[in-house]
Each structure stands twice: as C-alpha cells, then as structure tokens.
Design a protein around this motif. Structure first.
Motif, PDB file in Angstrom:
ATOM      1  N   ILE A   1       0.814  -1.210   0.000  1.00 48.82           N
ATOM      2  CA  ILE A   1       0.000   0.000   0.000  1.00 48.82           C
ATOM      3  C   ILE A   1       0.852   1.267   0.000  1.00 48.82           C
ATOM      4  N   ARG A   2       2.165   1.101   0.202  1.00 50.18           N
ATOM      5  CA  ARG A   2       3.033   2.286   0.206  1.00 50.18           C
ATOM      6  C   ARG A   2       3.059   2.980  -1.152  1.00 50.18           C
ATOM      7  N   HIS A   3       2.587   2.304  -2.192  1.00 46.82           N
ATOM      8  CA  HIS A   3       2.548   2.925  -3.522  1.00 46.82           C
ATOM      9  C   HIS A   3       1.609   4.130  -3.550  1.00 46.82           C
ATOM     10  N   THR A   4       0.691   4.231  -2.598  1.00 42.53           N
ATOM     11  CA  THR A   4      -0.285   5.325  -2.611  1.00 42.53           C
ATOM     12  C   THR A   4       0.141   6.499  -1.734  1.00 42.53           C
ATOM     13  N   TRP A   5       1.293   6.412  -1.103  1.00 45.60           N
ATOM     14  CA  TRP A   5       1.706   7.439  -0.153  1.00 45.60           C
ATOM     15  C   TRP A   5       2.182   8.719  -0.826  1.00 45.60           C
ATOM     16  N   ASN A   6       1.982   9.805  -0.077  1.00 44.64           N
ATOM     17  CA  ASN A   6       2.619  11.073  -0.418  1.00 44.64           C
ATOM     18  C   ASN A   6       3.486  11.519   0.760  1.00 44.64           C
TER      19      ASN A   6
ATOM     20  N   SER B   1       4.153  -8.226  24.624  1.00 44.91           N
ATOM     21  CA  SER B   1       4.907  -8.444  23.392  1.00 44.91           C
ATOM     22  C   SER B   1       5.118  -7.141  22.632  1.00 44.91           C
ATOM     23  N   VAL B   2       6.228  -7.109  21.896  1.00 47.47           N
ATOM     24  CA  VAL B   2       6.541  -5.980  21.014  1.00 47.47           C
ATOM     25  C   VAL B   2       6.782  -6.543  19.622  1.00 47.47           C
ATOM     26  N   MET B   3       6.035  -6.030  18.657  1.00 44.37           N
ATOM     27  CA  MET B   3       6.185  -6.442  17.262  1.00 44.37           C
ATOM     28  C   MET B   3       6.888  -5.329  16.492  1.00 44.37           C
ATOM     29  N   LEU B   4       8.056  -5.628  15.949  1.00 44.37           N
ATOM     30  CA  LEU B   4       8.785  -4.677  15.110  1.00 44.37           C
ATOM     31  C   LEU B   4       8.286  -4.854  13.686  1.00 44.37           C
ATOM     32  N   ALA B   5       7.363  -3.987  13.305  1.00 44.77           N
ATOM     33  CA  ALA B   5       6.712  -4.109  12.001  1.00 44.77           C
ATOM     34  C   ALA B   5       5.979  -2.814  11.704  1.00 44.77           C
ATOM     35  N   GLY B   6       5.532  -2.670  10.480  1.00 40.46           N
ATOM     36  CA  GLY B   6       4.774  -1.496  10.053  1.00 40.46           C
ATOM     37  C   GLY B   6       4.575  -1.594   8.557  1.00 40.46           C
ATOM     38  N   PHE B   7       4.707  -0.471   7.875  1.00 40.82           N
ATOM     39  CA  PHE B   7       4.584  -0.492   6.416  1.00 40.82           C
ATOM     40  C   PHE B   7       5.942  -0.451   5.742  1.00 40.82           C
ATOM     41  N   GLY B   8       7.008  -0.644   6.499  1.00 38.79           N
ATOM     42  CA  GLY B   8       8.351  -0.729   5.935  1.00 38.79           C
ATOM     43  C   GLY B   8       8.958  -2.084   6.234  1.00 38.79           C
ATOM     44  N   GLU B   9      10.200  -2.287   5.853  1.00 42.69           N
ATOM     45  CA  GLU B   9      10.937  -3.523   6.127  1.00 42.69           C
ATOM     46  C   GLU B   9      11.824  -3.305   7.349  1.00 42.69           C
ATOM     47  N   PRO B  10      11.511  -3.931   8.478  1.00 38.12           N
ATOM     48  CA  PRO B  10      12.285  -3.709   9.706  1.00 38.12           C
ATOM     49  C   PRO B  10      13.787  -3.933   9.551  1.00 38.12           C
TER      50      PRO B  10
ATOM     51  N   HIS C   1      -0.740   5.497   8.642  1.00 40.41           N
ATOM     52  CA  HIS C   1      -0.285   6.313   7.509  1.00 40.41           C
ATOM     53  C   HIS C   1      -1.479   6.672   6.632  1.00 40.41           C
ATOM     54  N   GLU C   2      -1.382   7.801   5.959  1.00 36.63           N
ATOM     55  CA  GLU C   2      -2.403   8.143   4.978  1.00 36.63           C
ATOM     56  C   GLU C   2      -2.257   7.228   3.772  1.00 36.63           C
ATOM     57  N   HIS C   3      -3.391   6.738   3.255  1.00 35.37           N
ATOM     58  CA  HIS C   3      -3.328   5.857   2.097  1.00 35.37           C
ATOM     59  C   HIS C   3      -4.685   5.833   1.389  1.00 35.37           C
ATOM     60  N   ILE C   4      -4.707   5.194   0.239  1.00 31.96           N
ATOM     61  CA  ILE C   4      -5.927   5.067  -0.569  1.00 31.96           C
ATOM     62  C   ILE C   4      -6.299   3.600  -0.668  1.00 31.96           C
ATOM     63  N   THR C   5      -7.586   3.308  -0.507  1.00 33.94           N
ATOM     64  CA  THR C   5      -8.091   1.969  -0.790  1.00 33.94           C
ATOM     65  C   THR C   5      -9.297   2.098  -1.717  1.00 33.94           C
ATOM     66  N   TYR C   6      -9.720   0.953  -2.255  1.00 32.23           N
ATOM     67  CA  TYR C   6     -10.887   0.935  -3.144  1.00 32.23           C
ATOM     68  C   TYR C   6     -11.881  -0.099  -2.638  1.00 32.23           C
ATOM     69  N   LEU C   7     -13.154   0.264  -2.709  1.00 34.91           N
ATOM     70  CA  LEU C   7     -14.221  -0.652  -2.369  1.00 34.91           C
ATOM     71  C   LEU C   7     -15.415  -0.345  -3.256  1.00 34.91           C
TER      72      LEU C   7
ATOM     73  N   VAL D   1      -5.825  -9.294   0.282  1.00 28.98           N
ATOM     74  CA  VAL D   1      -5.014  -8.163  -0.156  1.00 28.98           C
ATOM     75  C   VAL D   1      -5.742  -6.859   0.164  1.00 28.98           C
ATOM     76  N   LEU D   2      -4.993  -5.850   0.566  1.00 33.16           N
ATOM     77  CA  LEU D   2      -5.557  -4.530   0.816  1.00 33.16           C
ATOM     78  C   LEU D   2      -5.593  -3.779  -0.514  1.00 33.16           C
ATOM     79  N   PRO D   3      -6.783  -3.448  -1.026  1.00 33.17           N
ATOM     80  CA  PRO D   3      -6.892  -2.925  -2.395  1.00 33.17           C
ATOM     81  C   PRO D   3      -6.590  -1.430  -2.492  1.00 33.17           C
ATOM     82  N   TYR D   4      -5.367  -1.088  -2.899  1.00 38.22           N
ATOM     83  CA  TYR D   4      -5.012   0.324  -3.041  1.00 38.22           C
ATOM     84  C   TYR D   4      -5.229   0.827  -4.473  1.00 38.22           C
ATOM     85  N   THR D   5      -5.639  -0.062  -5.387  1.00 34.08           N
ATOM     86  CA  THR D   5      -6.020   0.336  -6.737  1.00 34.08           C
ATOM     87  C   THR D   5      -7.274  -0.451  -7.121  1.00 34.08           C
TER      88      THR D   5
END
Length: 434
Positions: free
Chosen positions: A89-94, A120-129, A347-353, A253-257
């Motif tokens: 989904i990072r493709h939709t970021w500004n 617990s602590v999870m090292l994760a997000g929208f990037g590669e840890p 994060h700000e992002h775009i999805t489609y439904l 899948v999270l639909p960003y397009t």
C-alpha cells in the motif's frame, strides 16, 4: 482382532498432541466471587481496579481482557523498504520515508518499563524492519528493558547469515516471514525484487543457526491471498515443513487500486456476511466429517448459504464489526514517534471498495517527542477512543454499496466524526496482521 498391546498409543505422544492451555479450578465464596490465578490476571491485563467484560454467547462464557491495559506494542522501525511488491500500500503514499532515531528508541525502552501488562513488542509497520541499520540493537535493548516477547515481520531478503546470528544472540523470540506464494513463479511475480529461493534459503539457514546456537526461535508465515496465488494454498503444507513454521497467517489483499480490488477474494464475504455469526439466522451444528467427494459439495453449499455454522458448538465464523487492536490492548508507534491506535490509521493511504476510491487519513493520539507512551495511553482522549471503538457503533459502510461517506474516514451517516471505522477492512475480518 489385534492384541491391545500392539496398537496401544504412547501416552506421552497423545498428551503432546493436545493443545496446551492454562486451566485452573477456582472456588466461589458465598457471594459468588472468586479469585483469578496470577497467570490469568496477567493474560487479562488485570490488576486492582481493572474492568474485564464477561460475555455469554453461543452457549459459552468468555472473559475478555481489559481494553485499557496495554498488552501489545507495534513499533515501526522504518517506513523504507528494499522491495516494490505489487501488494504494498506504500505505492499510494505522499509521505516522506524515514527511520526511527536511536534517541527516540532509547527513550521508549525506558518508558515500557512503566507498562505492567505489556507482553509483546512487534517490530513491524509499512516498511521492512531489517532495512533499519540498528534493528539488531533494537531487539537486544527491548529484551533488556522488559520481560516481553519480541517479534519481527520481514520479507526475508536481508536475512543474511550474519544478521540471523546477531538476531538470535539479541534474543529474538519470533520471526514472521512474508511468503505470498509457494512457488518461484507466483512469489517472484508478486514480490518484485525478491527471490523465492533466496528467502527460503535464508530462513532455512536461520533455523540451522537456531539449533546450533541453542537459541529457540518460533517462525511464522504471513501470506496475502488473492486471485493470483489462491492455488498456491494447496502447497502451503510443504512450505510449512521447509521453513519449520508453527503458524500461518493469511490475509486478503488490501486494495489500493481498482485492479487490486478485482483480485480480492472477499467481496461476497463483505456484502453477504459469509463466515459471520448473525443474529436471527438458523444455527446449524456439524460433527466432524470426512472431506471427500461425497461431502465437499454439501459442505460448500452450507458455507455459501450464509447460515450460522457451528462445529460441536464452536462457531465457524470470524469477528465482524469489531476491532482486534482495541480488544487486544494494542497501540502503534510510527517511525517518527507518532502514536496511532491501529495499523489502518498509521499512515495516509488510498483503498478501493465497490470501485470507489477511499482516502484514509491517519489519526494520532499523541507524539513520543512531546509525551511519554504511558501518558499517551492513559490520557482521557485515548481512553474514550478505546471505549468508542469497542462499542463499534459505526455505519456499516462495507455493506451498503457506497455513498459519498465512503470516500474517506472523516464522518459517517450515523453522525460519527473522524476517525470513523465502519469501512475498515481489518474490523470486518478480511485483513489481518501478525
């Protein structure tokens, strides 16, 4: 007839095959009160003055943890990544990409000591840890700071032998690896810039090192399922064996397009509420059955009939209109220190439904550059937000087919204001994170 001694199963093997569970017998006093064992109190995030919810549903009694006890922390080391996966989904970021500073991380490590129920602590997000240069030090400092389980979600491409050895020495408890395919063809097409063989080799080497160094490590597989790779599920057991995984977590899948929306496998599930436990629907309880040519069509018919299906009084359903992050006592810290309540609002992002574009704006309840995490978590604003989302009195935007309110998460037709969660795909049980 065979001699019983010839076919008698090994008792230890039978016991080992049973699901491990914490079970305690408690005694009620004359007022109907009982004391929770310390082990259960810890899991519930409960202490003096805590409130837990007792739920009677489907002929079963459940005790839900205190939503105001912080039990799980997601920490985004970086929003950068070395790949450009088609499912990302990072493709939709500004937004600018960035990484958490050592100073901010060190302050956080001091603050988690003040969180008595953190598990617990999870090292994760929208990037590669593993893209963060200090990821090994992060794991080590977290383990030194508190008695917590530390996990990482990774694409596996940067998991060199040296990094694997260092992570094991640092005390990593679990590694989730993203495999969106069980073959080179599907995996390499979806995860552009990655190699199925390389990632598999890296994880297998990690397992060898774990055994060699006598450092136990649990491995999980994260799998985004869609039209392109649904057939790969047939081979998932082979992949499990090859990487030594004990868990597999699948998500839509999270639909960003619009194209990604067409690849989803859950549009009927959203509109017709399949795998949802719905009041007023007939309840059908099934026994254990063989799955073969005789039963597959009747079972398929029941599953697509949208009835309330049970197997020996256990519902075959997923939670809907419910936020797992709130129920699990979870919070998210972005790489720059901003604190969000969930993955969807990080994060700000775009999805489609339904072919409509939906712009989701981030929502923060504090910033670690201004206040500590315990202060932010216990603030009235965050407390009230958790209560509101737990009730989940939001318009069901995923069902009605779309109106102007579906274009964003600012407001809904029930009168709720930013952020509204009715259109959240995590809350509808179709998207999930490790």
């Amino acid at each position: 007839m065979r001699n019983p001694d010839e076919v008698k199963p090994d008792r230890k093997a039978v016991e080992a095959s049973s699901s491990p569970a914490l079970k305690f017998e408690v005694e009620l006093d004359r007022q109907g009160c009982f004391r929770f064992p310390p082990e259960i109190l810890e899991k519930l995030g409960a202490g003096p003055g805590s409130r837990v919810l007792v739920v009677y549903e489907n002929d079963q009694v459940q005790i839900e943890p205190d939503i105001h006890a912080l039990r799980r922390l997601y920490l985004e080391p970086t929003s950068g990544c070395n790949l450009r996966c088609q499912t990302c989904i990072r493709h939709t970021w500004n937004e600018p990409f960035g990484s958490m500073s050592p100073e901010l991380f060190d302050r956080l490590c001091q603050q988690i000591k003040e969180l008595p129920f953190l598990q617990s602590v999870m090292l994760a997000g929208f990037g590669e840890p593993l893209f963060h240069p200090d990821i090994v030090a992060m794991v080590r400092k977290l383990k030194e700071a508190a008695a917590v389980s530390v996990e990482i979600t990774t694409n596996g491409t940067l998991l060199t032998e040296e990094v694997s050895r260092q992570l094991l020495e640092a005390g990593l408890d679990r590694l989730w690896v993203s495999f969106d395919g069980t073959s080179e063809t599907s995996f390499d097409d979806i995860r552009q810039g990655a190699s199925f063989r390389l990632v598999l080799k890296n994880v297998q080497k990690l397992r060898e090192l774990s055994t060699e160094m006598k450092r136990p490590l649990a491995i999980g597989i994260s799998f985004v399922v869609m039209r392109d790779n649904i057939e790969d599920i047939r081979n998932i057991e082979e992949l499990i064996r090859e990487v030594g995984a004990d868990r597999v977590l699948m998500s839509n899948v999270l639909p960003y397009t619009e194209e990604m929306e067409r690849k989803m496998l859950c549009l009927l599930a959203l509109t017709c509420e399949t795998f949802a436990n719905l009041p007023g629907k007939p309840r059908i309880s099934l026994p254990r059955l063989d799955i073969n040519y005789l039963t597959k069509e009747p079972i398929y018919h029941l599953l697509k009939g949208y009835q309330n299906l049970f197997m020996i009084n256990n519902a075959i359903s997923a939670p809907t209109r419910s936020c797992r992050f709130i129920k699990d006592g979870t919070t998210f810290i972005r790489w720059d220190g901003k604190v969000a309540p969930c993955m969807a609002l990080l994060h700000e992002h775009i999805t489609y439904l339904y072919g409509l574009e939906r712009r989701v704006k981030p929502y923060f309840l504090g910033d670690l550059n201004d206040r500590s995490l315990p202060e932010i978590w216990s603030s009235p604003q965050y407390h009230d937000f958790r209560e509101k989302v737990y009730r989940f009195d939001f318009s069901p935007c995923h069902i009605c087919g779309g109106c102007s309110y579906l274009e964003g998460n600012q407001e809904d037709c029930f009168g709720n204001t930013f952020p509204v969660c009715g259109g959240c795909l995590w809350a509808q049980g179709v998207i999930q994170c490790p």
